[in-house]
Design an enzyme around this catalytic site. Structure first.
Site, mmCIF file in Angstrom:
data_model
loop_
_atom_site.group_PDB
_atom_site.id
_atom_site.type_symbol
_atom_site.label_atom_id
_atom_site.label_comp_id
_atom_site.label_asym_id
_atom_site.label_seq_id
_atom_site.Cartn_x
_atom_site.Cartn_y
_atom_site.Cartn_z
ATOM 1 N N LYS A 59 0.825 -1.203 0.000
ATOM 2 C CA LYS A 59 0.000 0.000 0.000
ATOM 3 C C LYS A 59 0.858 1.251 0.000
ATOM 4 O O LYS A 59 0.651 2.177 -0.800
ATOM 5 C CB LYS A 59 -0.933 -0.010 1.214
ATOM 6 C CG LYS A 59 -1.914 1.148 1.246
ATOM 7 C CD LYS A 59 -2.930 0.990 2.377
ATOM 8 C CE LYS A 59 -3.815 -0.208 2.120
ATOM 9 N NZ LYS A 59 -4.868 -0.365 3.152
ATOM 10 N N ARG A 78 -3.655 2.826 8.500
ATOM 11 C CA ARG A 78 -3.935 1.538 7.856
ATOM 12 C C ARG A 78 -2.686 0.679 7.822
ATOM 13 O O ARG A 78 -1.565 1.169 7.768
ATOM 14 C CB ARG A 78 -4.422 1.742 6.417
ATOM 15 C CG ARG A 78 -5.668 2.611 6.264
ATOM 16 C CD ARG A 78 -5.919 2.871 4.785
ATOM 17 N NE ARG A 78 -6.990 3.822 4.556
ATOM 18 C CZ ARG A 78 -8.233 3.507 4.223
ATOM 19 N NH1 ARG A 78 -8.563 2.241 4.085
ATOM 20 N NH2 ARG A 78 -9.149 4.436 4.031
ATOM 21 N N GLY A 103 -8.411 -7.446 4.747
ATOM 22 C CA GLY A 103 -9.221 -7.581 5.949
ATOM 23 C C GLY A 103 -8.567 -8.287 7.107
ATOM 24 O O GLY A 103 -9.177 -8.443 8.162
ATOM 25 N N MET A 151 -5.750 -7.403 8.834
ATOM 26 C CA MET A 151 -5.180 -6.539 9.867
ATOM 27 C C MET A 151 -6.084 -5.328 10.073
ATOM 28 O O MET A 151 -7.106 -5.178 9.420
ATOM 29 C CB MET A 151 -3.758 -6.143 9.485
ATOM 30 C CG MET A 151 -2.791 -7.325 9.557
ATOM 31 S SD MET A 151 -1.126 -6.883 9.066
ATOM 32 C CE MET A 151 -1.336 -6.587 7.318
ATOM 33 N N ARG A 179 -3.514 -1.790 -6.084
ATOM 34 C CA ARG A 179 -2.687 -2.984 -5.904
ATOM 35 C C ARG A 179 -3.057 -3.965 -6.997
ATOM 36 O O ARG A 179 -4.134 -3.868 -7.595
ATOM 37 C CB ARG A 179 -2.925 -3.606 -4.531
ATOM 38 C CG ARG A 179 -4.370 -4.026 -4.273
ATOM 39 C CD ARG A 179 -4.600 -4.416 -2.828
ATOM 40 N NE ARG A 179 -6.009 -4.675 -2.551
ATOM 41 C CZ ARG A 179 -6.514 -4.784 -1.332
ATOM 42 N NH1 ARG A 179 -5.739 -4.670 -0.283
ATOM 43 N NH2 ARG A 179 -7.803 -5.023 -1.151
ATOM 44 N N HIS A 226 -16.158 -8.829 1.802
ATOM 45 C CA HIS A 226 -15.091 -9.657 2.361
ATOM 46 C C HIS A 226 -15.187 -11.087 1.844
ATOM 47 O O HIS A 226 -14.189 -11.682 1.406
ATOM 48 C CB HIS A 226 -15.180 -9.646 3.897
ATOM 49 C CG HIS A 226 -14.197 -10.553 4.563
ATOM 50 N ND1 HIS A 226 -14.487 -11.849 4.909
ATOM 51 C CD2 HIS A 226 -12.907 -10.348 4.923
ATOM 52 C CE1 HIS A 226 -13.430 -12.394 5.468
ATOM 53 N NE2 HIS A 226 -12.458 -11.512 5.493
ATOM 54 N N ARG A 243 7.919 -49.220 -11.584
ATOM 55 C CA ARG A 243 8.588 -49.651 -10.352
ATOM 56 C C ARG A 243 8.164 -51.073 -10.030
ATOM 57 O O ARG A 243 6.961 -51.365 -9.909
ATOM 58 C CB ARG A 243 8.222 -48.720 -9.196
ATOM 59 C CG ARG A 243 8.939 -49.078 -7.892
ATOM 60 C CD ARG A 243 8.586 -48.103 -6.778
ATOM 61 N NE ARG A 243 7.216 -48.273 -6.325
ATOM 62 C CZ ARG A 243 6.616 -47.473 -5.435
ATOM 63 N NH1 ARG A 243 7.291 -46.440 -4.939
ATOM 64 N NH2 ARG A 243 5.375 -47.694 -5.062
ATOM 65 N N SER A 294 15.560 -42.073 -10.126
ATOM 66 C CA SER A 294 14.320 -41.356 -9.859
ATOM 67 C C SER A 294 14.229 -41.177 -8.356
ATOM 68 O O SER A 294 14.291 -42.147 -7.606
ATOM 69 C CB SER A 294 13.115 -42.142 -10.371
ATOM 70 O OG SER A 294 11.919 -41.452 -10.093
ATOM 71 N N GLY A 351 12.610 -40.828 -5.056
ATOM 72 C CA GLY A 351 11.355 -41.081 -4.345
ATOM 73 C C GLY A 351 11.340 -40.248 -3.079
ATOM 74 O O GLY A 351 11.701 -40.737 -2.004
ATOM 75 N N ASP A 362 9.614 -41.302 0.582
ATOM 76 C CA ASP A 362 10.384 -42.118 1.516
ATOM 77 C C ASP A 362 11.719 -41.470 1.866
ATOM 78 O O ASP A 362 12.218 -41.644 2.974
ATOM 79 C CB ASP A 362 10.617 -43.516 0.927
ATOM 80 C CG ASP A 362 9.436 -44.445 1.184
ATOM 81 O OD1 ASP A 362 8.459 -44.002 1.826
ATOM 82 O OD2 ASP A 362 9.477 -45.606 0.738
ATOM 83 N N CYS A 421 9.824 -38.493 -8.506
ATOM 84 C CA CYS A 421 8.476 -39.065 -8.642
ATOM 85 C C CYS A 421 7.687 -39.041 -7.334
ATOM 86 O O CYS A 421 6.597 -39.591 -7.267
ATOM 87 C CB CYS A 421 8.556 -40.493 -9.172
ATOM 88 S SG CYS A 421 9.466 -41.623 -8.095
ATOM 89 N N TYR A 439 13.408 -34.328 -15.353
ATOM 90 C CA TYR A 439 11.940 -34.297 -15.379
ATOM 91 C C TYR A 439 11.405 -34.389 -13.965
ATOM 92 O O TYR A 439 12.101 -34.771 -13.023
ATOM 93 C CB TYR A 439 11.376 -35.440 -16.230
ATOM 94 C CG TYR A 439 11.580 -36.821 -15.638
ATOM 95 C CD1 TYR A 439 10.673 -37.362 -14.736
ATOM 96 C CD2 TYR A 439 12.688 -37.592 -15.998
ATOM 97 C CE1 TYR A 439 10.859 -38.618 -14.187
ATOM 98 C CE2 TYR A 439 12.885 -38.851 -15.457
ATOM 99 C CZ TYR A 439 11.980 -39.363 -14.554
ATOM 100 O OH TYR A 439 12.176 -40.609 -13.996
#
Length: 889
Positions: free
Chosen positions: A26, A96, A105, A107, A349, A465, A627, A774, A776, A779, A841, A861
């Site tokens: 602002k 403000r 809205g 703050m 804005r 709002h 897999r 690849s 994972g 995990d 992946c 990728y």
């Protein structure tokens, strides 16, 4: 000396638009608008850096801040010819908030600051309107009392309602000056009663109280929630803007309004907004009065557009619209006030918009020459594309209409009716789809709005709002449905003789504003037009490929439809749970002999071969990474006596034997147990069957179509080079056999999933016998952190709230830890084998922040769920453009 205060307006502009990190959005834009000649009331901005100083120093300000504020306030007084606290010609100011990104809205704001029992009389004489002065004073006490002094807002409203009842009027605007004076006295009594102190009369005390309240609101519950939902760091802080007041409530030649340079719902290039005559800004968004349109072209019968009511102000506003959009090269959200037919700009804005509008604006602005294609690609939030890729109401479906409001945020949603934000959040946490129904929403409802599938309000306009926040969140919203009654006491919606109680279902159509009783059938959206154009532009700029995680024909077809360039993860265990094959799987697991296992696997082979044949056909020569079996075998075993008896009968044994075998296979920590390549080493016949099914399916497709697939066979959970050597040899042996049997050879690759820290650290050794890696990351995140994803939900939210973690590491990659493992493995793997293909992946493959990291590391990728493929395509393009920009800089 640190500069804490920057002035703007009246030819004294110390800020610029590119200083938003310091001045907030602002403050930076007020200075920028002033510098390009727009009519901005003068004021000053206290920088966002004060936020940190304020909180680090026990809510105390830097020593030199007061002197800088006093000097800036004196400049404002000189510019407008009024004095702060003067009894005859008082300067009033607004206070403000202004964070670097818009938080509508969330703050606090205080208007009309500087009024007291003396200055109100001066204002009344100066304006020649005592009613206006006393109305402004009561507004100030109500706002200051609520925001700064902590008096419940509703307590003030009760006093107004009593005043209207005593006066025999319905609208606030019907109260006289004397009646407002009585309201003011009631307000002051309430403040003293609630706080133990009289309402502050010193304007300077008022000013610092309001400044403190705005800084304090940075950490209020709704702001904290909003920041968490929108990934806004707490250390950014907020600036505070103090600005000379201009008044839209001085009479019928005054107005206030909110407008957008283009339609934020559809993206259409039309001036869009609302205004109210004789009103202040909070009146527009509160929905207490019905706003009027700006343009005569969209006005309905009985409406008075600004274009007719105040033609000179409207014409100037149209010029401002053009100036701002050309200057900022984006759609602007504007707040304005007309005081005695003179236009003032209070804010601009970059406007929040729906994803459909975002797409349309980006494409049209590029075609108009306002921006280029690369900038258009950068304009759309990749995560928001999810909103376009899910069902909408079927136009042919039967429906029962309950009522109609304004189409405040497009999209469709069905869910059970709830009437409070807390209930919306709690029921959504249990997996229920809910529609939050309110008379009007307030910032305190933010958590429930986020949890809900859709939002219905009976008050408020297109800039209320509810409308603004819903659009930003991508939630369908119907606002201002005045024909529907919300009865909180009886927990019921009613309209036209129909009733819907809490817990019953309604459907919202945010595109039309209609509300329906019960569920309405939905259809898949069409992905074309602006969406397709932007995707084409994104594909021009991205470097990384985008694949999909898919193991069913439907998933594969969906992935192709959304532009996937192959399959990055086909999880074969998902195929084993099919009812037609689970019995054979269980027979294989229960068998204690290799011959018994091979007999069961032989029954599975045709199923697996057909699975792969269908997927290879759909992907039409694109790479498919498969897999081999990963989860521990006990996951496939029956848990109930009936299923156990069925397996026992099929094997000619008893249920006790089945139970014993299940106990033998059970594991205390299966995620780190007998799974992945460990299965292939212990039971090589499993991987051999799968490899045969892959090669036979691929060769069948090659013969049918002439387009030979290129299978990429992935061995899971490798931590040692020798594990991959053994399992790769199994695959290569089957390849030789199948090629000899069929007289056909095809190209294939064998690689591994990097999901263990040891694999990452020894990636150079593992790369010797791998064609690709690849990552994972699901995990890998578990093993790097040493936690269970299934259990982490009990404490990870607390870690995020406490700032221990910036984000849930299962949602967005932990760059410092998990990301470092990916980086190490990538560098070591490619150092050992230059052409090593690298992909990801895990679920992170569809997260834009994680995709940006993958671009930095140089992966080839990313792979994600089919519906997130467009998200990944756009995010990969933005990551590439961002990296190019960093190199240029």
């Amino acid at each position: 000396m640190t500069k804490w205060v920057y002035s703007f307006g009246a030819g004294n502009n110390e800020g610029r638009a590119d200083m938003r990190n310091l001045l907030g959005g602002k403050g930076a834009n007020l200075a920028e608008m002033s510098s390009i000649g727009l009519p901005v009331p003068p004021g000053f901005t206290i920088t966002a850096e004060v936020t940190a100083a304020f909180y680090e120093n026990d809510h105390k300000y830097p020593d030199d801040l007061k002197g800088q504020v006093d000097a800036a306030l004196a400049q404002v007084e000189k510019a407008v010819g009024l004095n702060f606290g003067d009894s005859a010609h008082p300067l009033l100011v607004s206070v403000r908030s202004g964070a670097r990104v818009s938080m509508p809205g969330m703050m606090d704001t205080v208007l009309n600051l500087g009024l007291n029992d003396t200055t109100v009389e001066g204002l009344a004489k100066a304006a020649n309107d005592p009613r206006f002065a006393w109305d402004s004073y009561r507004r100030f006490i109500q706002m200051y009392g609520s925001v700064v002094l902590g008096v419940d807002h509703h307590r003030f409203e009760e006093i107004i309602e009593h005043a209207k009842l005593d006066a025999g009027v319905i609208e606030d605007t019907a109260l006289t000056a004397d009646q407002w004076r009585e309201v003011v006295e009631g307000y002051k009594d309430l403040v003293e009663q609630e706080t133990g102190k009289p309402f502050p009369q010193d304007p300077h005390e008022q000013l610092w109280g309001a400044i403190g309240a705005v800084f304090g609101s940075w950490m209020n519950a709704r702001a904290v929630t909003y920041r968490r939902l929108h990934d806004i760091p707490a250390d950014w802080g907020t600036a505070v803007n103090v600005q000379a007041m201009v008044f839209g409530n001085m009479g019928n030649d005054c107005a206030t309004g909110v407008c957008f340079t283009r339609d934020p719902s559809t993206g259409e290039n039309m001036f869009y907004g609302e205004y109210l005559v004789n009103a202040q800004g909070e009146d527009v968004v509160a929905g207490i009065r019905t706003p009027q349109p700006l343009s005569a072209s969209v006005a309905k019968s009985g409406e008075i557009p600004l274009e007719k009511a105040m033609p000179a102000a409207y014409a100037e506003l149209m010029e401002v619209r053009s100036t701002l959009e050309k200057h900022y090269k984006d759609m602007q959200d504007i707040e304005f006030t007309v005081q005695q037919n003179k236009l003032y700009m209070l804010q601009t804005r970059n406007g929040k918009r729906t994803v459909a509008a975002s797409l349309r604006m980006a494409v049209e602005m590029a075609r108009e020459g306002l921006i280029d294609e690369a900038e258009a690609v950068m304009r759309v939030n990749p995560s928001s594309l999810d909103q376009l890729l899910h069902p909408m109401l079927d136009p042919t479906a039967s429906r029962t209409i309950l009522g109609k409001g304004l189409p405040a945020s497009p999209g469709a949603a069905s869910g059970i009716v709830v009437f409070s934000a807390d209930e919306a959040e709690s029921r959504a946490a249990k997996g229920e789809a809910v529609i939050l129904c309110r008379v009007e929403t307030s910032p305190e409802d933010i958590h429930g709005m986020h949890a809900a599938k859709g939002i219905l309000t009976t008050r408020g306009g297109m800039t209320s709002h509810a409308a603004v926040v819903a659009r930003g969140m991508g939630r369908p919203c119907v606002a201002g449905a005045g024909g529907i009654s919300v009865d909180y006491n009886n927990q019921m919606l009613s309209a036209g003789g129909k009733q819907v109680r809490a817990g019953e279902i309604v459907t919202l159509d945010g595109a039309t504003g209609e509300v329906f009783v019960g569920s309405v059938a939905m259809i898949e959206p069409a992905v074309s037009g602006d969406f397709g154009t932007l995707m084409e532009w994104a594909d021009k700029h991205r470097r990384m490929g985008v694949r999909a995680n898919a193991e069913t024909p439907l998933d594969a077809e969906t992935a192709r439809k959304f532009g996937a360039e192959g399959i990055g993860l086909c999880r074969t265990e998902h195929m084993f749970f099919d009812p037609e094959r689970i019995l054979a799987v269980r027979q294989m697991i229960i068998s204690n002999t290799e011959s018994g296992r091979r007999a069961a696997l032989a029954r599975l082979l045709p199923f697996q071969r057909e699975d792969f044949r269908q997927i290879f056909t759909i992907m039409a020569g694109l790479p498919v990474t498969i897999r081999l079996l990963d989860p521990p075998l006990h996951e496939f075993l029956p848990h109930h006596d009936q299923e156990m008896q069925e397996v026992a009968d099929s094997l000619g044994t008893d249920i006790a034997t089945i139970r014993l075998r299940a106990e033998e296979l059970s594991e205390a920590n299966p995620m780190l147990g007998h799974r992945g390549c460990r299965l292939g080493i212990a039971f090589p016949e499993i991987y051999e069957m799968q490899a045969r099914a892959i090669f036979e399916g691929a060769i069948a497709v090659a013969k049918e179509t002439g387009n030979a697939p290129h299978p990429e066979i992935m061995i899971p959970l490798v931590g040692m080079k020798r594990e991959l050597e053994i399992t790769r040899a199994q695959v290569d042996k089957i390849a030789v056999e199948v090629f000899a049997e069929t007289g056909t050879t095809i190209e294939y690759s064998v690689g591994t999933m990097i999901e263990l820290p040891r694999a990452a650290l020894l990636a150079d050794k593992i790369a010797d016998c791998a064609d690709f890696f690849s990552f994972g990351t699901n995990d890998l995140t578990q093993t790097v952190f040493g936690l269970s994803r299934d259990d982490a939900g009990k404490f990870l939210p607390h870690y995020v709230e406490a700032g221990i973690l910036a984000k849930d590491p299962f949602v967005s990659i932990d760059v410092e830890g998990v990301g470092e493992m990916v980086r190490i493995a990538s560098e070591k793997g490619r150092a050992a084998k230059g052409g090593l293909k690298l992909g990801i992946c895990g679920e992170h493959g569809g997260d834009p922040a994680s995709i940006a990291f993958c671009e930095q590391v140089g992966l080839d990728y990313v792979s994600c769920s089919p519906f997130r493929v467009p998200v990944a395509r756009l995010a990969a393009a933005q990551a590439a453009l961002g990296a190019a920009g960093d190199r240029t800089a």
